[in-house]
Design an enzyme around this catalytic site. Structure first.
Site, mmCIF file in Angstrom:
data_model
loop_
_atom_site.group_PDB
_atom_site.id
_atom_site.type_symbol
_atom_site.label_atom_id
_atom_site.label_comp_id
_atom_site.label_asym_id
_atom_site.label_seq_id
_atom_site.Cartn_x
_atom_site.Cartn_y
_atom_site.Cartn_z
ATOM 1 C CB VAL A 132 -0.930 0.017 1.229
ATOM 2 C CG1 VAL A 132 -1.796 1.274 1.218
ATOM 3 C CG2 VAL A 132 -1.804 -1.229 1.264
ATOM 4 C CB CYS A 133 1.036 4.243 0.294
ATOM 5 S SG CYS A 133 1.484 5.976 0.179
ATOM 6 C CB THR A 134 5.849 4.861 0.231
ATOM 7 O OG1 THR A 134 5.431 4.973 1.605
ATOM 8 C CG2 THR A 134 5.533 6.145 -0.505
#
Length: 339
Positions: A107-109
């Site tokens: 998720v995300c970074t």
């Protein structure tokens, strides 16, 4: 009664993790587990088993340490400020154990940690828009797509920031247990199950910069409000009182995209909204969005969203309300209300 198959989900915690990247997907899987015959075993773990400090100031207490965690069905790596820099111990654990999981999710970074561990090489992935360029630069063997809110590539699934993690988790539940359960969870969480993975991280108005010069800015606004109008470069240039060549060059310099590409995105976004939120016919939507014919709109949808307009509407429309104002289940067909 037959035993329920449990899919274990292990969420990796670390200092500087984004708490919503953790809680959003976990709420989706926990909600799914309330349904009969569905079980997700949720577990969190940090390197040493100790509490971690999230970016928002929350202290998260894991279930245990990564060294003692069993091999999960789904290994989820969230993002957050803690993904920046080098993390040899954590990425070493990921390098050794992530290949054992049936499904690997970021998720995300969190994608930065997977890339640092060498787990994204040769794969198509995405991450938060602000870190796509960095991910591509630092890891040239990774095929970074900055547009979608999430990407599936075999057993690997990567998503953009925060709420995109919820979209991805809903898609995984749909994959595991069907659309009806995913819709039930979406309604419970008060989110729409209507964002396909290849929906752009930004709307056209956000992804393109707003022009600084007044004539160009006025043209942008006019395009947004009039997608069915004649939006040829010559016409737009005349509105800006510039030559077509000068207009095209200035528009791209100030917005970061060409006039033609901007018009394409505005029309697609307008058509998507009509398909999601109204019962207008496909031909009416095509005309109102500037495509002229349903076939022209179909080609644009297939090219960009990998789904024809009718299929897109079936999957991602907003359910129409009953006459008393209550929300109609998304799985139930509806017709335009007659007055």
């Amino acid at each position: 009664m037959a035993d329920v198959q449990q899919r274990t989900v292990l969420v990796v915690l670390f200092d500087g993790v984004q708490s919503l990247d953790v809680s959003g997907p976990m709420e989706v899987f926990a909600g799914a587990s309330r349904a009969a015959g569905v079980s997700y075993g949720l577990r969190t773990a940090s390197l040493d088993g100790g509490p971690v400090r999230a970016t928002g100031g929350l202290t998260l207490v894991p279930d245990g340490g990564l060294a003692d965690a069993p091999v999960p069905h789904t290994l989820l790596v969230p993002g957050g400020q803690g993904t920046r820099g080098s993390h040899p111990e954590l990425t070493g654990w990921l390098r050794a154990h992530a290949p054992l999981a049936e499904r690997l999710v970021s998720v995300c970074t969190g994608a930065l940690l997977l890339a640092e561990a060498g787990l994204l090489d040769g794969h198509r992935v995405t991450t938060h828009w602000n870190y796509c360029e960095r991910l591509a630069r630092d890891h040239p063997a990774v095929h970074v797509d900055p547009e979608p809110i999430f990407v599936r590539d075999g057993r690997l699934a990567t998503s953009a920031g925060v709420t995109a993690g919820i979209d991805l988790a809903l898609a995984l539940v749909e994959e595991d247990h069907g659309r009806e359960l995913a819709l039930t969870i979406a309604r419970h969480l008060l989110v729409f199950l209507r964002r396909p993975g290849n929906q752009a991280q930004f709307s056209t108005q956000l992804s393109a910069r707003t022009a600084r010069r007044e004539p160009l800015r006025e043209v942008q606004l006019w395009i947004d409000r009039n997608p069915a109008a004649d939006l040829a470069v010559d016409t737009l240039a005349a509105r800006a009182r510039l030559s077509p060549r000068h207009f095209a060059r200035a528009f791209r310099a100030e917005t970061g995209t060409t006039p033609g590409r901007y018009v394409e995105h505005v029309r697609l976004e307008h058509a998507r909204r009509l398909l999601e939120d109204t019962a207008e016919g496909i031909e009416q939507v095509a005309r109102a969005s500037g495509y002229g014919t349903p076939e022209a709109m179909r080609r644009a949808f297939v090219k960009t969203l990998a789904a024809a307009p009718a299929e897109y509407r079936r999957r991602f429309r907003t359910p129409a309300p009953y006459p008393d104002g209550t929300r109609r289940p998304a799985s139930e067909p509806y017709e335009r209300t007659r007055t």
